[in-house]
Enzyme design. Structure first.
Site, mmCIF file in Angstrom:
data_model
loop_
_atom_site.group_PDB
_atom_site.id
_atom_site.type_symbol
_atom_site.label_atom_id
_atom_site.label_comp_id
_atom_site.label_asym_id
_atom_site.label_seq_id
_atom_site.Cartn_x
_atom_site.Cartn_y
_atom_site.Cartn_z
ATOM 1 N N HIS A 79 0.877 -1.171 0.000
ATOM 2 C CA HIS A 79 0.000 0.000 0.000
ATOM 3 C C HIS A 79 0.922 1.230 0.000
ATOM 4 O O HIS A 79 2.030 1.168 0.522
ATOM 5 C CB HIS A 79 -0.831 -0.052 1.285
ATOM 6 C CG HIS A 79 -1.897 0.979 1.405
ATOM 7 N ND1 HIS A 79 -1.648 2.268 1.806
ATOM 8 C CD2 HIS A 79 -3.236 0.910 1.198
ATOM 9 C CE1 HIS A 79 -2.793 2.939 1.847
ATOM 10 N NE2 HIS A 79 -3.775 2.135 1.484
ATOM 11 N N ASP A 139 2.991 -4.813 7.908
ATOM 12 C CA ASP A 139 1.794 -3.987 7.795
ATOM 13 C C ASP A 139 0.585 -4.922 7.888
ATOM 14 O O ASP A 139 0.266 -5.638 6.943
ATOM 15 C CB ASP A 139 1.842 -3.247 6.445
ATOM 16 C CG ASP A 139 0.556 -2.493 6.154
ATOM 17 O OD1 ASP A 139 -0.391 -2.586 6.955
ATOM 18 O OD2 ASP A 139 0.499 -1.822 5.100
ATOM 19 N N GLN A 190 -4.624 -5.222 6.802
ATOM 20 C CA GLN A 190 -5.642 -6.095 6.199
ATOM 21 C C GLN A 190 -5.640 -7.501 6.793
ATOM 22 O O GLN A 190 -6.462 -8.335 6.391
ATOM 23 C CB GLN A 190 -5.423 -6.193 4.679
ATOM 24 C CG GLN A 190 -5.550 -4.872 3.952
ATOM 25 C CD GLN A 190 -6.975 -4.321 3.954
ATOM 26 O OE1 GLN A 190 -7.939 -5.040 4.218
ATOM 27 N NE2 GLN A 190 -7.106 -3.041 3.668
ATOM 28 N N LYS A 232 -10.481 -0.659 10.252
ATOM 29 C CA LYS A 232 -10.600 -1.817 9.350
ATOM 30 C C LYS A 232 -10.927 -3.090 10.132
ATOM 31 O O LYS A 232 -11.262 -4.116 9.546
ATOM 32 C CB LYS A 232 -9.295 -2.021 8.576
ATOM 33 C CG LYS A 232 -9.009 -0.889 7.585
ATOM 34 C CD LYS A 232 -7.787 -1.179 6.780
ATOM 35 C CE LYS A 232 -7.246 0.039 6.060
ATOM 36 N NZ LYS A 232 -8.088 0.489 4.945
ATOM 37 N N CYS A 272 -4.799 2.647 -3.600
ATOM 38 C CA CYS A 272 -3.521 3.100 -3.006
ATOM 39 C C CYS A 272 -2.412 2.093 -3.251
ATOM 40 O O CYS A 272 -1.525 1.909 -2.394
ATOM 41 C CB CYS A 272 -3.663 3.404 -1.509
ATOM 42 S SG CYS A 272 -4.720 4.797 -1.171
HETATM 43 C C1 LIG Z 1 -2.406 -2.821 3.497
HETATM 44 C C2 LIG Z 1 -2.702 -1.445 4.014
HETATM 45 N N1 LIG Z 1 -1.750 -0.777 4.649
HETATM 46 C C3 LIG Z 1 -1.972 0.448 5.144
HETATM 47 C C4 LIG Z 1 -3.183 1.062 4.991
HETATM 48 C C5 LIG Z 1 -3.389 2.422 5.552
HETATM 49 O O1 LIG Z 1 -4.319 2.362 6.590
HETATM 50 P P1 LIG Z 1 -4.872 3.695 7.255
HETATM 51 O O2 LIG Z 1 -5.413 4.534 6.141
HETATM 52 O O3 LIG Z 1 -5.931 3.205 8.184
HETATM 53 O O4 LIG Z 1 -3.731 4.334 7.956
HETATM 54 C C6 LIG Z 1 -4.199 0.410 4.309
HETATM 55 C C7 LIG Z 1 -5.497 1.060 4.065
HETATM 56 O O5 LIG Z 1 -6.210 0.739 3.137
HETATM 57 C C8 LIG Z 1 -3.954 -0.884 3.818
HETATM 58 O O6 LIG Z 1 -4.900 -1.575 3.165
#
Ligand SMILES: Cc1ncc(COP(=O)(O)O)c(C=O)c1O
Length: 422
Positions: free
Chosen positions: A138, A215, A218, A241, A379
């Protein structure tokens, strides 16, 4: 004291085994109608819906506990502090962190990664060094490292993926060089659904003395995480999420690393003492929580996790695997539909393109049928570039989705096919 959850017994004691229909009833928004039909919500990877248990906890917090935390000597402030720290303890339990002190509240995964890149990365990464990420990150796990590399004259290297959307781990031994200072990899891909073999990546990196950030934005919505089994050095999650509120998330980091890390931001709450000559910092985790924190968010996330703890996660996994298989089969049968991301190990996320129809048009027609999916690059522009598409439509299923939701999606896609014939 009024408890945040409004009960003293563990949630597990009051709820029977997993039943998707019963679970749906716990999420008030799912009973909404949309465009004259019952809502089919399939954008869970963007943000999930919220259980009443969590909504009530926030409500109760403001009605009975609201005060600033960690500073009052009066009982209300002590109770608010206890509720805030209860939230931290719940998250620590969900991640199987050895102690709540290793859980730092942040705004979300994005802020957690930025915190690590700034506070840990700046000290560790120097000219000529390398930061290793993967091809399916992401933007939140690309840009902070790119900024760090630019600042420190270091370079960003990338673990490639194959046509199914799986990381090519054969390349890992070559990519872990004597200059690699940190590895940052997504546990579960938001645009492809791929579950990466992160324990294996951690093991190989650690064999070379390289720390690893995972990370987990998800991964956490699909079940409890075991940071001790993964042995990762850092793990980030986003509350919104995982059925919690927006504006709150958590960074797990191993105690020894956190203890040695300088603060990320300066201000109240993170100090031990301040004079104009010198400031000494609080111990972990407070050192990384400058300013009045998101108390309501911590309470809400704690309540969301409290709710999740009482689920039978083996049954949830079976249910989500069934949804994934059912959706994959049904969508594959639609003429001209191509699924992007066909890894052997996936969560219940299906990205797809439909020939002759732009993803945004697909999303708009689905919306007219009361079906909410995400369209765009999610993203993950490098993932779109790899697959040679500008965007995809993505149906991301959560534990409360059902086969009926997939049937509605498929019927709506047939409607798209009528509007945009091949
Ligand atoms: C894999 C992953 N990492 C990071 C993020 C960023 O999360 P946040 O916008 O809640 O900080 C997302 C959000 O879609 C994501 O799917």
């Amino acid at each position: 004291m009024v408890t945040v959850t409004g009960r003293h017994e563990p949630a597990a004691a009051v709820r029977p085994a997993f039943d998707p229909d019963r679970v749906r009833a716990d999420f008030p928004l799912l009973s909404r109608s949309m465009r004259g039909r019952s809502l089919v919500y399939l954008d869970n990877a963007a943000t999930s819906q919220k259980p009443r248990h969590m909504i009530d906890a926030i409500h109760r917090y403001y009605e009975t506990l609201n005060a600033n935390v960690h500073r009052g000597v009066y009982q209300l402030s002590e109770e608010a502090t206890a509720a805030y720290e209860w939230g931290r303890a719940m998250v620590a339990r969900y991640l199987n962190a050895p102690s709540p002190a290793e859980v730092v509240f942040v705004r979300g995964s994005t802020e957690g990664i930025n915190l690590v890149a700034a506070a840990f990365g700046r000290r560790r990464v120097g000219p000529g060094d390398e930061v290793l990420i993967s091809a399916m990150e992401h933007h939140s796990n690309i840009v902070p490292w790119q900024m760090l590399c630019e600042e420190r004259s270091a370079s960003l290297r990338v673990i490639p993926m194959n046509e199914r959307g799986e990381l090519v781990l054969d390349r890992l031994p070559d990519l872990l060089t004597p200059r690699t200072r940190i590895v940052a990899v997504v546990h579960v891909s938001n645009s492809l659904g791929t579950v990466n073999p992160v324990a294996q990546i951690v093991e190989q990196a650690h064999a070379r003395g390289i720390p690893v950030l995972l990370d987990g934005a998800q991964a956490a919505p699909h079940g409890p995480v075991d940071v001790q089994a993964l042995d990762c050095d850092f793990y980030v999650v986003s509350g919104h999420k995982m059925f919690g509120p927006t504006g709150i998330g958590a960074l797990f980091a191993k105690r020894a690393i956190l203890d040695a890390m300088p603060p990320y931001q300066g201000g109240g709450e993170m100090i031990r003492s301040v004079t104009f000559e010198k400031t000494t910092y609080a111990s972990i985790p407070m050192r990384f929580e400058a300013g009045t924190p998101n108390i309501e968010g911590a309470v809400g996330l704690g309540a969301a996790v409290d709710y999740l703890h009482q689920l039978d996660w083996e049954a949830v996994a079976r249910h989500e695997a069934d949804l994934l298989a059912y959706a994959t089969g049904a969508l594959s049968a639609i003429p001209g539909l191509r699924i992007i991301g066909t890894a052997a190990n996936k969560v219940s996320v299906v990205s797809f393109v439909l020939d002759g129809a732009h993803s945004h048009d697909v999303g708009t027609i689905l919306d007219q049928e009361g079906v909410a999916v995400r369209t765009g690059h999610h993203c993950t522009q490098p993932v779109m570039d790899f697959f040679g598409v500008p965007a995809t439509a993505r149906a991301s299923m959560a534990l409360y989705n059902t086969r009926d939701d997939i049937d509605r999606l498929v019927a709506a896609l047939h409607r798209v096919r009528e509007v945009f014939p091949r």
